[in-house]
Design a protein around this motif. Sequence first.
Motif, short mmCIF file in Angstrom:
data_model
loop_
_atom_site.label_atom_id
_atom_site.label_comp_id
_atom_site.label_asym_id
_atom_site.label_seq_id
_atom_site.Cartn_x
_atom_site.Cartn_y
_atom_site.Cartn_z
N ARG A 1 47.84 40.56 40.26
CA ARG A 1 47.99 41.99 39.97
C ARG A 1 48.90 42.67 40.98
NH1 ARG A 1 47.37 43.34 44.45
NH2 ARG A 1 45.49 43.89 45.60
N PHE A 2 49.61 43.68 40.50
CA PHE A 2 50.39 44.57 41.36
C PHE A 2 49.72 45.94 41.40
CE2 PHE A 2 54.13 42.09 39.47
CZ PHE A 2 54.18 41.18 40.52
N GLU A 3 49.55 46.46 42.59
CA GLU A 3 49.08 47.84 42.75
C GLU A 3 50.34 48.72 42.76
OE1 GLU A 3 46.18 49.15 46.03
OE2 GLU A 3 48.11 50.07 46.57
N ILE A 4 50.60 49.38 41.65
CA ILE A 4 51.81 50.18 41.52
C ILE A 4 51.69 51.47 42.33
CG2 ILE A 4 53.37 51.35 39.91
CD1 ILE A 4 53.33 48.29 39.65
N ALA B 1 49.10 46.67 37.53
CA ALA B 1 49.85 45.90 36.53
C ALA B 1 49.59 44.42 36.69
CB ALA B 1 51.35 46.18 36.66
N ASN B 2 49.71 43.70 35.59
CA ASN B 2 49.58 42.25 35.60
C ASN B 2 50.87 41.62 36.12
OD1 ASN B 2 49.42 39.39 33.97
ND2 ASN B 2 47.41 40.21 34.46
N SER B 3 50.72 40.51 36.84
CA SER B 3 51.83 39.94 37.58
C SER B 3 52.43 38.71 36.91
CB SER B 3 51.35 39.55 38.98
OG SER B 3 52.29 38.74 39.65
N SER B 4 53.73 38.53 37.11
CA SER B 4 54.42 37.32 36.65
C SER B 4 54.07 36.12 37.52
CB SER B 4 55.92 37.55 36.66
OG SER B 4 56.37 37.91 37.96
N LEU B 5 53.45 36.32 38.67
CA LEU B 5 52.94 35.22 39.48
C LEU B 5 51.58 34.82 38.90
CD1 LEU B 5 53.79 36.63 43.02
CD2 LEU B 5 54.99 34.81 41.80
N ILE C 1 34.98 43.61 30.11
CA ILE C 1 33.87 42.71 30.41
C ILE C 1 34.35 41.58 31.31
CG2 ILE C 1 32.19 41.09 29.43
CD1 ILE C 1 31.55 44.00 28.87
N ILE C 2 35.52 41.03 31.02
CA ILE C 2 36.09 39.99 31.87
C ILE C 2 36.26 40.51 33.30
CG2 ILE C 2 38.12 38.54 32.29
CD1 ILE C 2 36.63 37.54 29.89
N ALA C 3 36.79 41.73 33.42
CA ALA C 3 37.03 42.33 34.74
C ALA C 3 35.72 42.55 35.50
CB ALA C 3 37.78 43.65 34.59
N LYS C 4 34.74 43.13 34.85
CA LYS C 4 33.47 43.40 35.51
C LYS C 4 32.75 42.11 35.90
CE LYS C 4 32.32 47.90 33.47
NZ LYS C 4 31.34 48.62 32.61
N THR C 5 32.86 41.10 35.04
CA THR C 5 32.25 39.81 35.34
C THR C 5 32.89 39.19 36.58
OG1 THR C 5 31.74 39.45 33.00
CG2 THR C 5 31.77 37.52 34.41
N GLY C 6 34.21 39.31 36.68
CA GLY C 6 34.90 38.80 37.86
C GLY C 6 34.48 39.53 39.12
N VAL D 1 40.80 44.51 36.95
CA VAL D 1 41.45 45.18 35.82
C VAL D 1 42.90 44.72 35.73
CG1 VAL D 1 42.26 47.40 34.92
CG2 VAL D 1 39.93 47.19 35.80
N GLY D 2 43.57 44.62 36.87
CA GLY D 2 44.95 44.19 36.88
C GLY D 2 45.14 42.78 36.35
N THR D 3 44.18 41.89 36.62
CA THR D 3 44.32 40.50 36.18
C THR D 3 43.77 40.26 34.78
OG1 THR D 3 42.21 39.86 37.23
CG2 THR D 3 44.22 39.63 38.54
N SER D 4 43.03 41.22 34.23
CA SER D 4 42.39 41.02 32.92
C SER D 4 43.07 41.77 31.79
CB SER D 4 40.92 41.46 32.99
OG SER D 4 40.20 40.72 33.94
N PHE D 5 43.79 42.84 32.10
CA PHE D 5 44.41 43.69 31.08
C PHE D 5 45.90 43.42 30.98
CE2 PHE D 5 40.45 45.82 31.48
CZ PHE D 5 40.30 46.66 30.38
#
Length: 388
Positions: free
Chosen positions: A28-31, A46-50, A152-157, A175-179
């Motif tokens: 994730r990127f913190e914009i 944001a979701n990352s290309s890494l 749900i994925i985010a909260k579970t993580g 949220v950044g890695t799930s959305f």
Amino acid sequence: MINEEILIKNYKDIFKSNPTNMIDTGGRFEICGNHTDHNHGYCIVANSSLRVYAALGKNNDKVCIQSKGYPYFEFDVNKLEKLTEDEHKPIALVKGVLFKLKELGYKVGGFNAYIESEIPDGSGVSSSAAMESLFGYIISYLYNDGIIEPLIIAKTGQFSENVYFNKPCGLLDQVGTSFDSSNFIDFKNIDNPEIINLPFKLPLTLFLVKSIGDHSNLTPLYAAIPNSMYEVANLLEGKKYLRDVSDANIFDRIDKLNVSDEVKRKAKHFFIENDNVLLAKKAILNNDVGTFFDAIRKSQLSSKNDIENTFVKGEYTGSPQEIIDKAEQFLKDNGVTRIHGGGFKGTVLAFVKNEFANSFEDYLKANYEKDRYFRVNISNKAIHYKNI
């Protein structure tokens, strides 16, 4: 990008069978929105290309995982209780995700996974959250027809990291890695945050630059930021979070409190940064580079002067702030930089006009080792999953 054929070959070598699926998730990127989530503020993530990649196959009763560079581990899918000896180990992240999803009523089951990550150590894009989302989506697709919602994925993580891995964290990273793509988050209701998709179409190229050093022994510095905000919220109106405090004449009211100037500045940052996030959101919606640059510059200035998390005092050389100062001199009006994530050490995030991106990359190449900077982009999809 990691070679799919290598993933498949290594899976076959380890598990003596053919994988059935491929999956990958991004970091994730913190914009914008530095140190506001813990007081229920605004953020853009944001979701990352890494990314983290895995070759998969179902397993009846066991979860068996081999991550490149880490010891192999396995466990019985019917024994998901928390074990103290698992804390701070990868096995805790997987078990915590499966436990929580099962508790929520989803089907869980075993699987084999061979995993490789292209997220560099210390790059600050939250490899742990990426792994948590990876495991959540594996269970979603293998056993629940892909129906488990991203929140749900985010909260579970987050549950897995907090309870099983035993590391405190907010929900921003997950949220950044799930959305998909980039999103505006309003954390006012922490149990059900408002998440609005905010496609990032500004004509900018993103870069990450790593500082020298690591985050060990910095816990007191991190803790001082939310603790100062909690203290001021309580003194002002008996509230736990600054988000619940009226913002009418807020700076004047903070100035009148009988606390240190440092505590006052950290509390003021919350309100300043929320305004910066709203300005950045407006700029992204309007595709307005100038206004976006203004928001990021203001965000960086408050991180530097108010919460003071852009370097450890006495350790300027090699710090994020030194990287920012030098980069800003080179970029001038062609880009902006800011501290990325928790700060003090870690990484810097740069937003550079597309037409100047190659020049900036040449600058980085001339001044930093190749493993300290990365040209990156926002991924449109948080998750890619396919049958082989």
